[in-house]
Motif scaffolding. Structure first.
Motif, short mmCIF file in Angstrom:
data_model
loop_
_atom_site.label_atom_id
_atom_site.label_comp_id
_atom_site.label_asym_id
_atom_site.label_seq_id
_atom_site.Cartn_x
_atom_site.Cartn_y
_atom_site.Cartn_z
N VAL A 42 36.48 -35.09 22.62
CA VAL A 42 36.23 -35.98 21.47
C VAL A 42 35.11 -36.95 21.79
O VAL A 42 34.20 -37.18 20.97
CB VAL A 42 37.51 -36.73 21.08
CG1 VAL A 42 37.22 -37.76 19.99
CG2 VAL A 42 38.58 -35.76 20.60
N VAL A 43 35.12 -37.54 22.98
CA VAL A 43 34.08 -38.49 23.37
C VAL A 43 32.71 -37.80 23.44
O VAL A 43 31.70 -38.34 22.97
CB VAL A 43 34.42 -39.14 24.73
CG1 VAL A 43 33.26 -40.00 25.23
CG2 VAL A 43 35.68 -39.99 24.61
N ASP A 44 32.68 -36.58 23.99
CA ASP A 44 31.42 -35.84 24.06
C ASP A 44 30.90 -35.53 22.66
O ASP A 44 29.68 -35.58 22.42
CB ASP A 44 31.63 -34.53 24.84
CG ASP A 44 31.77 -34.76 26.33
OD1 ASP A 44 31.41 -35.86 26.79
OD2 ASP A 44 32.25 -33.85 27.03
N ARG A 45 31.80 -35.20 21.74
CA ARG A 45 31.39 -34.91 20.36
C ARG A 45 30.82 -36.16 19.68
O ARG A 45 29.80 -36.10 19.00
CB ARG A 45 32.56 -34.34 19.57
CG ARG A 45 32.16 -33.72 18.24
CD ARG A 45 33.35 -33.09 17.54
NE ARG A 45 33.96 -32.07 18.37
CZ ARG A 45 35.21 -32.12 18.83
NH1 ARG A 45 35.98 -33.16 18.53
NH2 ARG A 45 35.70 -31.15 19.57
N LEU A 46 31.49 -37.29 19.91
CA LEU A 46 30.99 -38.56 19.35
C LEU A 46 29.61 -38.90 19.90
O LEU A 46 28.71 -39.29 19.15
CB LEU A 46 31.97 -39.69 19.68
CG LEU A 46 33.25 -39.76 18.85
CD1 LEU A 46 34.23 -40.73 19.49
CD2 LEU A 46 32.95 -40.19 17.43
N LEU A 47 29.45 -38.74 21.21
CA LEU A 47 28.17 -39.06 21.84
C LEU A 47 27.07 -38.12 21.35
O LEU A 47 25.95 -38.57 21.06
CB LEU A 47 28.30 -38.96 23.36
CG LEU A 47 27.04 -39.24 24.18
CD1 LEU A 47 26.53 -40.65 23.92
CD2 LEU A 47 27.31 -39.03 25.67
N ARG A 48 27.40 -36.83 21.23
CA ARG A 48 26.40 -35.87 20.78
C ARG A 48 25.94 -36.16 19.34
O ARG A 48 24.75 -36.13 19.04
CB ARG A 48 26.97 -34.45 20.86
CG ARG A 48 25.96 -33.37 20.50
CD ARG A 48 26.49 -31.98 20.82
NE ARG A 48 27.70 -31.66 20.09
CZ ARG A 48 28.93 -31.63 20.62
NH1 ARG A 48 29.09 -31.92 21.90
NH2 ARG A 48 29.98 -31.32 19.88
N GLN A 49 26.91 -36.46 18.46
CA GLN A 49 26.55 -36.76 17.08
C GLN A 49 25.75 -38.06 16.99
O GLN A 49 24.81 -38.16 16.20
CB GLN A 49 27.83 -36.88 16.23
CG GLN A 49 28.57 -35.56 16.04
CD GLN A 49 27.74 -34.53 15.29
OE1 GLN A 49 26.86 -34.88 14.51
NE2 GLN A 49 28.00 -33.27 15.54
N TYR A 50 26.13 -39.04 17.79
CA TYR A 50 25.40 -40.32 17.79
C TYR A 50 23.96 -40.11 18.21
O TYR A 50 23.03 -40.66 17.60
CB TYR A 50 26.10 -41.30 18.73
CG TYR A 50 25.49 -42.68 18.77
CD1 TYR A 50 25.79 -43.62 17.79
CD2 TYR A 50 24.61 -43.04 19.79
CE1 TYR A 50 25.23 -44.89 17.82
CE2 TYR A 50 24.05 -44.30 19.83
CZ TYR A 50 24.36 -45.22 18.85
OH TYR A 50 23.80 -46.47 18.88
N ARG A 51 23.74 -39.31 19.23
CA ARG A 51 22.39 -39.07 19.71
C ARG A 51 21.59 -38.21 18.74
O ARG A 51 20.39 -38.42 18.56
CB ARG A 51 22.44 -38.41 21.09
CG ARG A 51 22.89 -39.37 22.19
CD ARG A 51 23.02 -38.68 23.53
NE ARG A 51 23.25 -39.66 24.60
CZ ARG A 51 23.47 -39.33 25.87
NH1 ARG A 51 23.51 -38.05 26.23
NH2 ARG A 51 23.67 -40.29 26.77
N ASP A 52 22.25 -37.24 18.10
CA ASP A 52 21.56 -36.40 17.12
C ASP A 52 21.10 -37.22 15.92
O ASP A 52 19.97 -37.07 15.43
CB ASP A 52 22.47 -35.26 16.67
CG ASP A 52 22.67 -34.22 17.75
OD1 ASP A 52 21.90 -34.22 18.73
OD2 ASP A 52 23.61 -33.41 17.63
N LEU A 53 21.98 -38.09 15.42
CA LEU A 53 21.65 -38.87 14.23
C LEU A 53 20.61 -39.95 14.53
O LEU A 53 19.77 -40.27 13.68
CB LEU A 53 22.92 -39.51 13.65
CG LEU A 53 23.96 -38.53 13.09
CD1 LEU A 53 25.20 -39.27 12.61
CD2 LEU A 53 23.37 -37.70 11.95
#
Length: 211
Positions: free
Chosen positions: A66-77
């Motif tokens: 979940v943390v990796d998904r949050l970080l990935r989406q934050y960086r993508d956006l």
């Protein structure tokens, strides 16, 4: 920057924190040591601790995803592949160095099993909220892209808002306003025109507008 979370027993009356800080900071100078303060929990029996240890091993992987998904989406956006998000509105190192247990969310008076359930419930809500926000973002992004396509197209596809004025549109029981789109290379000097075959009557009310 790497952070190690170390749990160590006290030896000879000297606290583990003071001992590690003396060796790592004062003598070796290879790093900084900060206390990670957590309250005294209701430990329970050895059997319950063993069972909880197995459960936490499984949960650790789920939380990490979940943390990796949050970080990935934050960086993508944000379009910044190396950015590190804030935690509770502060930078991650500062948050870790000044960590305080959130007693309001996770009461130290509860059992470890109850705290574990509360943590996983929060993780599940966070994951669900992320899915909802991503769906809303995707829907909005698609809607904006559709509007941009219509605005960039010709009069056959784009909106007439801003081109046709309110007083140029007439709709009654016996009359209807018709908008005709023709290529810009077509001569419009023939307007106004009349044709009975198509039952179109423009007369003096016709008007040519260039896109």
């Amino acid at each position: 920057m790497k952070h190690w979370l170390v749990s160590a027993p006290s030896e000879g009356g000297q606290g583990a924190y003071e001992m590690m800080r003396e060796k790592l900071e004062t003598k070796l100078g290879i790093g900084s040591v900060y206390p990670f303060r957590i309250p005294a929990f209701r430990v329970g029996t050895l059997d319950s601790l063993m069972a909880l240890s197995d459960t936490l091993t499984k949960h650790d992987h789920a939380i990490e995803q979940v943390v990796d998904r949050l970080l990935r989406q934050y960086r993508d956006l944000s379009k910044k592949p190396d950015i590190v998000p804030l935690v509770e509105f502060v930078e991650l190192p500062k948050y870790l160095h000044n960590f305080e247990w959130d007693e309001a969310k996770f009461s130290s008076g509860d059992t470890l099993e109850e705290i574990e359930s509360a943590v996983m419930e929060l993780v599940a809500r966070t994951e669900d909220d992320l899915k909802i926000r991503l769906n809303d973002y995707t829907t909005t992004k698609q809607a904006v892209a559709g509007i941009e396509r219509r605005n960039q197209g010709n009069l056959m596809t784009k909106s007439l808002v801003g081109i046709v004025k309110e007083d140029e549109y007439l709709e009654t029981e016996h009359m209807r306003t018709v908008f005709i789109v023709v290529p810009s290379c077509t001569n419009t000097h023939r307007l106004p025109f009349r044709t009975r075959d198509c039952r179109i009557i423009c007369g003096k009310k016709s008007k040519a507008t260039a896109d």
